[in-house]
Design a protein around this motif. Structure first.
Motif, short mmCIF file in Angstrom:
data_model
loop_
_atom_site.label_atom_id
_atom_site.label_comp_id
_atom_site.label_asym_id
_atom_site.label_seq_id
_atom_site.Cartn_x
_atom_site.Cartn_y
_atom_site.Cartn_z
N PRO A 313 -4.05 -0.08 -9.58
CA PRO A 313 -4.12 0.01 -11.05
C PRO A 313 -5.11 1.07 -11.53
O PRO A 313 -6.29 1.04 -11.22
N GLY A 314 -4.58 2.06 -12.26
CA GLY A 314 -5.43 3.11 -12.82
C GLY A 314 -5.76 4.24 -11.87
O GLY A 314 -6.45 5.19 -12.26
N HIS A 315 -5.28 4.19 -10.63
CA HIS A 315 -5.58 5.22 -9.61
C HIS A 315 -4.28 5.91 -9.22
O HIS A 315 -3.39 5.29 -8.65
N PHE A 316 -4.19 7.22 -9.51
CA PHE A 316 -2.96 7.98 -9.29
C PHE A 316 -3.21 9.14 -8.33
O PHE A 316 -4.27 9.76 -8.35
N ALA A 317 -2.18 9.43 -7.51
CA ALA A 317 -2.25 10.59 -6.62
C ALA A 317 -0.88 11.24 -6.52
O ALA A 317 0.14 10.55 -6.40
N ARG A 318 -0.86 12.57 -6.57
CA ARG A 318 0.38 13.32 -6.56
C ARG A 318 0.64 13.84 -5.14
O ARG A 318 0.25 14.95 -4.78
N CYS A 319 1.27 12.98 -4.31
CA CYS A 319 1.50 13.34 -2.91
C CYS A 319 2.73 12.60 -2.38
O CYS A 319 2.93 11.41 -2.69
N LEU A 320 3.53 13.28 -1.55
CA LEU A 320 4.74 12.68 -1.01
C LEU A 320 4.46 11.58 0.00
O LEU A 320 5.34 10.78 0.32
N ILE A 321 3.23 11.51 0.52
CA ILE A 321 2.86 10.43 1.43
C ILE A 321 3.13 9.07 0.79
O ILE A 321 3.59 8.13 1.44
N TYR A 322 2.85 8.99 -0.53
CA TYR A 322 2.95 7.71 -1.23
C TYR A 322 4.36 7.46 -1.78
O TYR A 322 4.58 6.51 -2.51
N GLU A 323 5.29 8.33 -1.41
CA GLU A 323 6.70 8.13 -1.76
C GLU A 323 7.54 7.87 -0.52
O GLU A 323 8.77 7.88 -0.58
N GLY A 324 6.86 7.68 0.64
CA GLY A 324 7.56 7.40 1.89
C GLY A 324 8.25 8.61 2.48
O GLY A 324 9.08 8.48 3.39
N LYS A 325 7.92 9.83 2.00
CA LYS A 325 8.58 11.04 2.50
C LYS A 325 7.90 11.59 3.76
O LYS A 325 8.46 12.45 4.42
N LEU A 326 6.69 11.12 4.05
CA LEU A 326 5.96 11.59 5.23
C LEU A 326 5.59 10.37 6.08
O LEU A 326 4.44 9.94 6.10
N PRO A 327 6.56 9.78 6.77
CA PRO A 327 6.29 8.55 7.53
C PRO A 327 5.23 8.76 8.59
O PRO A 327 5.18 9.79 9.26
N GLY A 328 4.35 7.76 8.69
CA GLY A 328 3.29 7.82 9.71
C GLY A 328 2.06 8.58 9.27
O GLY A 328 1.05 8.54 9.96
N GLN A 329 2.13 9.25 8.12
CA GLN A 329 0.98 10.01 7.64
C GLN A 329 0.08 9.12 6.78
O GLN A 329 0.55 8.33 5.97
N GLU A 330 -1.22 9.26 6.96
CA GLU A 330 -2.19 8.51 6.17
C GLU A 330 -3.41 9.38 5.96
O GLU A 330 -3.95 9.93 6.92
N VAL A 331 -3.81 9.53 4.70
CA VAL A 331 -4.98 10.35 4.39
C VAL A 331 -6.22 9.60 4.83
O VAL A 331 -6.53 8.52 4.33
#
Length: 335
Positions: A313-331
């Motif tokens: 809630p209230g925390h946004f990030a513009r990255c494909l990691i959080y759309e499931g487009k980069l499986p296995g990736q974690e910042v």
């Protein structure tokens, strides 16, 4: 997060383009931000990210031509700034919204005393005499800890830190509801920098002024800000509360910024750094604008533009990691 009625400033999908003989410069690309009364937002990013242009667009100061500013909404104090004529905008600038520009050396007129310059700002927005304005100006100088016996001196007689205080006094002379501070401590040494930040915090608490703090210094942000927006290539790539961004940075760019900071608890020979340079706004990468510098990037990053994903809630990030487009990736934090 604050609801619409609580918002002092609400900017949605702000875009700034500069049309030049060499092509179109995409300076600001769909920036959205909001701020409540008395709140401080840190707008953070490298040089060339579009931070100052965003501030100038809010103030209606982007030169046209060659610049063109568009937005879905730019609401300040329940007033749509997009609908204002230039004469109406002038009543807002310096009165309800003020800006501290980056370099106090070039912000002050060398031929006028500091009191005259503060008094001029006051008389532009209040129906008072010259003498009354001077009295108010001297009081304002004392508010920023400049003694009255220095009130009728010229800018060249002041140190860099005192010049910056004069600029702050001019910006706050009409008790604005919103103060935009464009890297106000960049030209100052660390001791004076701390004094200026402490002064701004005191004035914020005293006057309940909302602040947009433009900076590339994450240390300054931690001192004064409530919310943080990380900007890259004209976009806000991550935003949230101070605690969310500092304790749980989720965008690779934010992560890289923190990784480049020295840590007294770690014994390392070299600091981590973000490879490459900020892209040319006249020739931005296709897809995610950060992908040429991102160690998590995959081919899909050069094809698809990421959405602004809500991580919590209230925390946004513009990255494909959080759309499931980069499986296995974690910042990973600060790596």
């Amino acid at each position: 997060m604050e609801n619409d009625r609580d918002k002092l400033l609400d900017v949605q999908d702000l875009t700034v383009r500069f049309y030049t003989d060499d092509g179109v410069v995409h300076a600001v690309n769909g920036v959205s931000l909001s701020l409540a009364e008395g709140e401080t937002l840190g707008l953070v990013g490298e040089t060339g990210a579009g931070k100052t242009t965003t501030a100038l667009a809010i103030l209606g100061l982007v030169p046209s031509p060659p610049g063109k500013t568009e937005s879905s909404a730019t609401i300040f104090d329940r007033q749509d700034l997009r609908l204002l004529k230039e004469s109406e905008y002038r009543k807002v600038r310096g009165n309800k919204i003020s800006m501290i520009f980056q370099d106090p050396m070039t912000s002050l007129n060398p031929t006028m005393t500091v009191t005259e310059q503060i008094a001029e700002a006051i008389r532009n927005h209040r129906n008072i005499t010259r003498q009354e304005a001077k009295v108010e100006a001297v009081k304002m100088l004392e508010t920023v800890r400049i003694p009255a016996d220095r009130a009728f001196e010229y800018p060249h007689q002041f140190s860099g830190g005192m010049k910056q205080r004069v600029v702050i006094a001019i910006a706050l002379a009409c008790n604005p509801k919103l103060l935009i501070a464009d890297e106000p401590t960049t030209a100052l040494d660390v001791t004076i920098q701390a004094q200026v930040l402490e002064l701004m915090k005191e004035l914020k608490n005293k006057l309940n002024t909302a602040i947009v703090m433009i900076t590339h210094d994450l240390g300054i942000v931690s001192e004064i800000c409530d919310k943080v927006a990380i900007m890259y290539a004209g976009e806000i790539v991550e935003s949230g509360s101070l605690e969310q961004i500092y304790d749980n940075p989720r965008h690779p760019y934010t992560n890289g910024l923190f990784g480049s900071l020295p840590d007294i608890e770690k014994d390392v020979e070299f600091l981590s750094s973000i490879e490459g340079m900020m892209p040319d706004p006249a020739d931005l990468p296709v897809g995610c604008k950060f992908h040429p510098r991102c160690k998590y990037a995959r081919p899909v990053c050069s094809e698809q533009i990421p959405n602004n994903n809500e991580i919590e809630p209230g925390h946004f990030a513009r990255c494909l990691i959080y759309e499931g487009k980069l499986p296995g990736q974690e910042v990973k934090k600060y790596v």
